[in-house]
Design an enzyme around this catalytic site. Structure first.
Site, short mmCIF file in Angstrom:
data_model
loop_
_atom_site.label_atom_id
_atom_site.label_comp_id
_atom_site.label_asym_id
_atom_site.label_seq_id
_atom_site.Cartn_x
_atom_site.Cartn_y
_atom_site.Cartn_z
N ILE A 33 -14.90 2.28 -73.33
CA ILE A 33 -16.13 2.88 -73.92
C ILE A 33 -17.37 1.86 -73.66
CG2 ILE A 33 -17.26 3.96 -75.84
CD1 ILE A 33 -14.46 4.83 -76.96
N ASP A 156 -27.06 -5.58 -90.69
CA ASP A 156 -27.24 -5.44 -89.17
C ASP A 156 -27.70 -3.88 -88.73
OD1 ASP A 156 -27.64 -6.68 -86.78
OD2 ASP A 156 -25.48 -6.25 -86.25
#
Length: 1341
Positions: A33, A156
């Protein structure tokens, strides 16, 4: 190692990798991916049910284990939520060849990240509409709300961490740096995240260790993500990540590139997310109620389907390359990448084209990127950023520690490290010269250099390091002030010498101060202020409600600090900065070591100066005299006298009159109003100048190293020069003239080291080098300093004439200074101009003569010496040096190095307090000295310190005159570059050789690099070539006697030398360790042998001593027994024998130290009269048997090893035919106190008395033989032989007198080589081993 993320504690074995299941049994990889932060992401299928998932495969790298474990713990701990990616489990695939892999199996989000979606749309000329953006942000907010409710901060949040499903779902992923809190109110202080999305408070935690943040840092990151959804990239995306950490805290909150193209609600949402003060920033819950987000309510399913359609359409487009922004973690060490990858040249010498335009362009582009430092070879250019930067933390100090200069971007720390490494490597003093215009950042640069040198010095004494760091703050509070062009302008010259041991450990510091601008105390120019300390102390005392204690007014400001605006008192009382600075100054005093009494005295003197300024004078008109003055405001006079602890009458007399001594007579003359005011101001200036000088001397005393350290190790210094910069105001007076002359001297010093000396050595050594032209200011310095026609000499000459005026002074200058550097402007009478290296300056000569004289009447000195304030007495009792400062004094104090190792601090000598260090050439008569002469000697003293060390230059540049950040004035910068010779410096550093080293010194310094330690190479060219070739250097040149090297050559050689020395040190350490261990082993063996010998000797001595005591006791006992036997023998059968006392047994026990026991026994017949005469000493048994056939004497002997009992007992043949056992009674031997066993005192000489009572001819006494050991059987043989011999000579004794050894004695059985004597009718055991109470007692004893 403690886990970074709070709740969980890191343990590499906590995960239990071996216990995790194998993924190959359940999951099968289908395709790749993408790439994650620490590993690749794959699509996998479940072998059992065919479901799809995503797996993040990570190698279990040790430095990533903590983040892997943090993500695993949070995913496992976090409940499921529609907007948070689901966690299916963690697996471990073992591989012994390449190492195992960790598999984090998560929910599959086929739609990719929102960043990929936005970039794909922008590539096609489209963009996400606002409704879809609000839907994505709504889903992200719900996910964050779920995290925050479970006390987790994501830390994050960015577009790449918001994934989409094919159905249009929004999922938060990547919890590798998330923090789990123990309380909803608990904050974090770890600076972590991706730089472009990091909140200012998160970045601040790297610089300020008291900073912290909470979950609202995710709100800032979400605001940046919102901009990313609109523009495709975060703000500052084209900048290096490290530089964004500098920009984000200082720039205003970012916005969309084109806010006008977006709706007002979207812009307002972003502005709310990006509020820099996180205390005012809304939380996630509040943002869910924002109008831009509330517009999604009721449209979720519709927008989800619309987003799914957009994702479906994007699949048919070309894939977009995914942009990775790596995370940064300040707890993990990292190095800043080479600047060449993302910015312009770090070193101007490397430019291909050398001209003014290229250099200005380089500096301007670097300044725009907040790269304020640039190299010119080994010289550092520093542009003042006019803002705080986050590049001075301990992390950056570690980056610039013993590394190659080119390894990191240019930095002030690099210059400090270069000076430090040269000092340690070359064992030579160093000098860092900081120069530039006023307001260019020299003082702050000096602060940073001191900070880094204390870090490099690794002071063993933490207190010493804190003291050195506080010195600048304290001195600058007294020596700096606010001017028209600089809010913290140095009004004095400062040369700080940091002293180090030969190994590079800081051990003390010393300050030299030059030419304090004392005139600022009494008067300041427009838009300028007095010295900082006056405002600090006023604000601090006002806050402490102590102004009245120092007689300071609370409403009207003192005249010395009043300004034309009339807002001084309001600013002092309202501004928190003044009060905080006062507290900081008190902290500095305390840390450095000033006593409370000294600080209080300083405050009183400062308050006295302010009160003196309030004293006014008025003329007194009389019939005979009209120039007399008086003090109309007696209250101000009283206040000043009270604070200074002097008499107000004496103070008034000293101000309003003066004494003149003529022909031996003293005449008192009154002062005019003007003269009285001059005396008042001169007194204030003298007080402040001497107080400042005393503070500097006191600091030097408190920071001086121990004399024994300096004399023993020969320490080295690194000097830092921070001098007032070049000044050119609208009105320039005598102060600016002195300041600019000093800057001319520093510029000449720079020219000599960079240009003149280098080119002179090219000629002397025969080096073919292209000469570089530069502007030599030597003629200008001669115009100022030469005698007798120099400007300063003419000024002193005119100052000696009582009738001289400022006009006559200017005329004298014009008549004698005939050169191109001096001119007289037309139409202005009291002005003259000077062409300095930095430009033309016009000076006003008004008051120059009076300022130069700087007279202080003796009457004032006498009054101040009578003060009850000991410090004030001291200020006017110590003479001045040639530089105009107080002479150094010594006091009984603890020096700075008192906490250094004991072998350094031994032998401190105590001297009397206030002992003046007098040098005849230093002390001078202040009446004949002028400010110009003080200044001349100050320059000489400063240069004498500077020329000793190897120089390092820092050239500070002021980018604009408005003190605005990020504003670059090409004209101003270019003028400074021209005046300081930077353009020529670039050329000579590129072409020339900045280091010229003699062959002998070069070989001595670097021969380790090419020769072995036992070799002694000759100081020749060949040896130098061998070293240079071995070091693989190029572009060097050999002269007749010297090696010519580029500026970077010496740095490389020093690094190589440190590496070699480091390896040598390791080998020496191992060798010394081995030698030390062997030496210790030998010493230990020798000590053990010595201990054994001592113990053996002691044991022998102790055994002999005890044996001697035992022997003496036995001899005495034997003599006593012998006397008893003789008495019994003399009585014979004619003595009546009582039936009850026929046989008596006496047993005596002699106790000795060490549990040695001797048992003596005897059996003899005694008459009734004898028993009475013994006074109870010999006791008989109550059941005394009849006379036995054989009565045995029981004897015991002691050996060194213990007590052995040798006892005999009589055979059981009584006269009457009955078996009787004679009783035995134990008596202790008499000890030193003469006590018996029962504690009754024994009569001295009782034993002797028995002998005297029975005076009969003594037979020869046989000394009993001692058994040396239980194994010795010769005693029995000798005893038998003796008995046989005696029996052959004498008549047979009676049965009761014959000494025999009982054959049944247990001890005898173990010794006798023959069979035991057979028992006859032995139905009872001997009494010694009987179970009677007495026998038990004896055995126990």
């Amino acid at each position: 190692m403690k886990h970074l993320y709070g709740l969980f504690h890191y343990n590499p074995m906590m995960l239990g990798l071996e216990s995790l299941p194998d993924p190959t049994d359940t999951w099968e990889i289908i395709e790749t991916i993408g790439k994650g932060t620490y590993g690749k992401v794959y699509k996998v299928t479940n072998k059992r049910d065919g479901s799809l998932a995503a797996v993040k495969i990570l190698d279990p790298v040790s430095d990533m284990d903590e983040e892997i474990e943090a993500e695993y713990n949070i995913l496992q701990f976090l409940p499921n939520h529609p907007n948070v990616v689901k966690f299916y489990g963690m697996f471990y695939k073992a591989d012994h060849c390449v190492g195992g892999q960790l598999w984090l199996v998560l929910e599959l989000c086929n739609g990719g990240s929102v960043t990929e979606l936005v970039k794909g749309l922008l590539r096609c000329g489209q963009r996400l509409d606002e409704a879809m953006i609000s839907y994505i942000l709504y889903g992200a907010l719900l996910g964050l709300q779920h995290l925050h409710n479970n006390r987790i901060i994501h830390r994050d949040v960015k577009g790449n961490n918001i994934l989409l499903t094919t159905e249009g779902g929004v999922k938060l992923v990547d919890f590798g740096v998330s923090a789990q809190l123990t309380s909803t109110r608990l904050r974090r202080n770890t600076s972590v995240g991706t730089p472009f999305w990091m909140a200012p408070e998160v970045i601040a935690c790297e610089q300020q260790y008291d900073s912290s943040y909470d979950a609202r840092c995710d709100v800032w990151s979400l605001g940046i993500t919102a901009i990313e959804l609109g523009d495709g990239d975060p703000p500052l995306f084209d900048m290096h990540p490290v530089k964004t950490l500098f920009k984000i805290p200082r720039n205003p909150p970012p916005t969309l590139l084109h806010p006008e193209k977006w709706c007002e609600e979207f812009n307002h949402f972003i502005s709310q997310c990006l509020i820099k003060d996180f205390e005012r920033r809304p939380s996630v819950t509040h943002l869910l109620d924002h109008p831009f987000i509330k517009g999604v309510h009721g449209k979720v399913l519709f927008l989800q389907k619309q987003l799914a359609k957009v994702l479906q359409d994007q699949k048919h487009q070309n894939p977009v390359a995914k942009t990775r922004h790596e995370r940064m973690h300040t707890r993990r060490p990292y190095h800043v990448e080479d600047a060449e990858k993302y910015c312009l040249e770090d070193d101007l010498v490397n430019l291909e084209v050398l001209d003014e335009d290229t250099i200005i362009h380089q500096l301007q582009k670097r300044y725009a990127d907040l790269l304020i430092y640039t190299y010119v070879g080994d010289i550092l250019i520093a542009l003042n950023p006019f803002q705080n930067l986050s590049i001075y933390s301990p992390q950056f100090s570690r980056l610039y520690h013993g590394v190659k200069r080119a390894s990191n971007p240019p930095h002030i720390f690099a210059s400090a490290d270069a000076a430090y490494q040269c000092m340690v490597t070359l064992s030579k003093d160093q000098c860092i010269v900081i120069s530039g215009e006023s307001g260019s950042g020299k003082t702050e640069s000096a602060h940073l250099i001191v900070q880094h040198l204390t870090f490099l010095g690794k002071a063993n004494n933490q207190t010493l390091r804190e003291k050195i760091l506080q010195v600048n703050s304290l001195v600058e509070a007294f020596g700096n002030s606010c001017t028209a062009i600089n809010d913290n302008s140095s009004r004095f010259g400062k040369y700080l010498e940091m002293m180090f041991t030969p190994t590079g450990v800081v051990m003390g510091a010393r300050i030299s101060e030059y030419l304090l601008e004392k005139s600022r105390v009494i008067k300041q120019a427009a838009r300028e202020k007095n010295f900082h300390i006056f405002y600090y102390i006023y604000a601090g005392l006002h806050h402490q409600k102590k102004l009245s204690d120092f007689r300071l007014p609370e409403e009207k400001p003192p005249r010395y600090i009043a300004d034309e605006t009339g807002r001084v008192m309001h600013d002092i009382t309202s501004k928190e900065s003044y009060r905080r600075q006062f507290e900081a100054i008190q902290h500095c005093f305390r840390i450095i070591g000033f006593t409370d009494k000294e600080v209080h005295s300083v405050y009183r003197i400062l308050a006295g100066i302010l009160n003196i300024g309030n004293i006014e004078f008025a003329a007194i008109s009389s019939q005979h005299q009209t120039d007399k003055s008086e003090v109309p405001n007696a209250e101000a006079l009283q206040n000043a006298a009270s604070v200074l602890c002097i008499s107000p009458e004496e103070l008034q007399e000293a101000l309003t009159s003066h004494c003149v001594v003529t022909r031996g007579e003293t005449i008192i003359r009154a002062n005019t109003v003007d003269r009285a005011a001059d005396v008042r101001d001169a007194m204030s200036k003298a007080l402040y100048g001497r107080l400042f000088s005393w503070i500097v001397n006191r600091i030097n005393t408190l920071l001086q190293p121990d004399e024994n350290i300096c004399s023993a190790g020969g320490g080295m210094n690194v000097g830092i020069l921070d001098i007032f910069g070049f000044e050119n105001f609208q009105r320039n007076s005598f102060e600016q003239l002195c300041i600019n002359i000093a800057n001319e001297q520093i510029q000449y010093y720079f020219n000599q080291h960079v240009f003149a000396l280098e080119q002179m050595e090219y000629q002397n050594e025969g080096i073919d080098a292209v000469p570089v032209e530069y502007e030599d200011n030597r003629p200008l310095l001669d115009m100022f300093l030469q005698k007798p026609l120099g400007l300063l000499a003419l000024l002193d000459e005119e100052s000696r004439f009582p009738q001289a005026t400022d006009q006559t002074l200017v005329d004298k200058f014009e008549d004698n200074l005939r050169c191109k550097y001096f001119w007289r402007p037309k139409g202005v009478e009291l002005c003259f101009g000077i062409q300095h290296y930095a430009g033309k300056v016009l000076y006003d000569a008004s008051g120059v003569l009076e300022k130069n004289r700087d007279t202080l009447p003796a009457d004032v000195v006498v009054v101040l010496r009578t003060s009850e304030n000991k410090l004030l007495q001291q200020l006017f009792s110590i003479p001045l040096t040639k530089t105009g400062n107080l002479a150094q004094t010594r006091a009984r104090i603890t020096v700075a190095s008192s906490s250094l190792p004991p072998h350094f601090s031994a032998g401190k000598a105590k001297v009397d307090t206030l002992e003046v260090i007098r040098h005849p050439e230093e002390t001078t008569n202040m009446k004949r000295q002028t400010v110009a002469s003080y200044f001349r000697y100050s320059l000489m003293d400063l240069l004498s310190k500077m020329v000793v060390g190897q120089p390092h230059f820092v050239r500070c540049i002021k980018p604009n005159d408005d003190r605005e950040a990020l504003q670059f004035s090409r004209e101003r910068v270019l003028a400074q570059l021209r005046s300081t010779g930077i353009l020529e410096t670039v050329s000579i550093r590129r072409q020339g050789y900045s280091h010229r080293i003699l062959f002998e010194e070069f070989v001595k310094r670097y021969y380790y690099l090419a020769f072995t330690a036992h070799q002694t190479p000759l100081a020749s060219k060949e040896s130098c070539v061998a070293i240079l070739e071995k070091s693989r250097l190029d572009h060097w040149v050999l002269g007749k006697t010297k090696v010519f090297l580029k500026y970077y050559h010496v740095e490389q050689l020093n690094l190589l030398l440190r590496e070699v020395i480091g390896r040598v040190v390791v080998l020496q350490a191992y060798t010394k360790g081995w030698l030390g261990a062997r030496r210790y082993k030998r010493v230990r063996e020798k000590r053990e042998k010595g201990a054994i010998a001592i113990q053996s000797a002691w044991r022998g001595y102790d055994a002999r001593r005890k044996f001697k005591k035992i022997s003496n006791r036995r001899n005495e006992s034997a003599a006593h027994n012998q006397a008893g036997d003789t008495s019994n023998q003399s009585s014979g059968p004619h003595s009546p024998v009582a039936a009850g006392t026929r046989g008596s047994a006496e047993v005596q026990d002699c106790s000795e130290p060490g549990d040695h026991k001797v048992l003596r026994g005897s059996v003899h017949r005694r008459s009734h009269s004898q028993a009475e005469s013994n006074n109870g000493r010999t006791q008989t048994s109550s059941n005394s048997p009849a006379v036995t056939e054989k009565n045995g004497h029981s004897q015991a002997q002691s050996s060194p090893k213990g007590c052995d009992i040798f006892a005999g007992h009589a055979n059981k043949h009584s006269v009457s035919g009955t078996d009787l056992l004679s009783s035995r009674i134990c008596h202790p031997a008499p000890d030193q106190q003469g006590l018996s066993l029962w504690g009754a005192p024994q009569k001295p000489g009782s034993e002797n008395g028995l002998a005297q009572k029975h005076r009969t001819p003594r037979r020869r006494c046989q000394q009993p033989k001692m058994l040396s050991s239980p194994e010795d059987t010769m005693y029995y043989n000798q005893l038998n032989g003796t008995l046989e011999y005696q029996g052959s000579k004498r008549k047979p004794r009676k049965l009761g007198q014959i000494k025999v050894l009982d054959g049944e004695d247990e001890y005898y059985k173990s010794l006798s080589p023959v069979d035991c004597i057979p028992e006859e009718n032995n139905s009872a055991h001997p009494s010694f081993f009987s179970s009677s109470s007495k026998g038990d007692s004896f055995a126990q004893h």
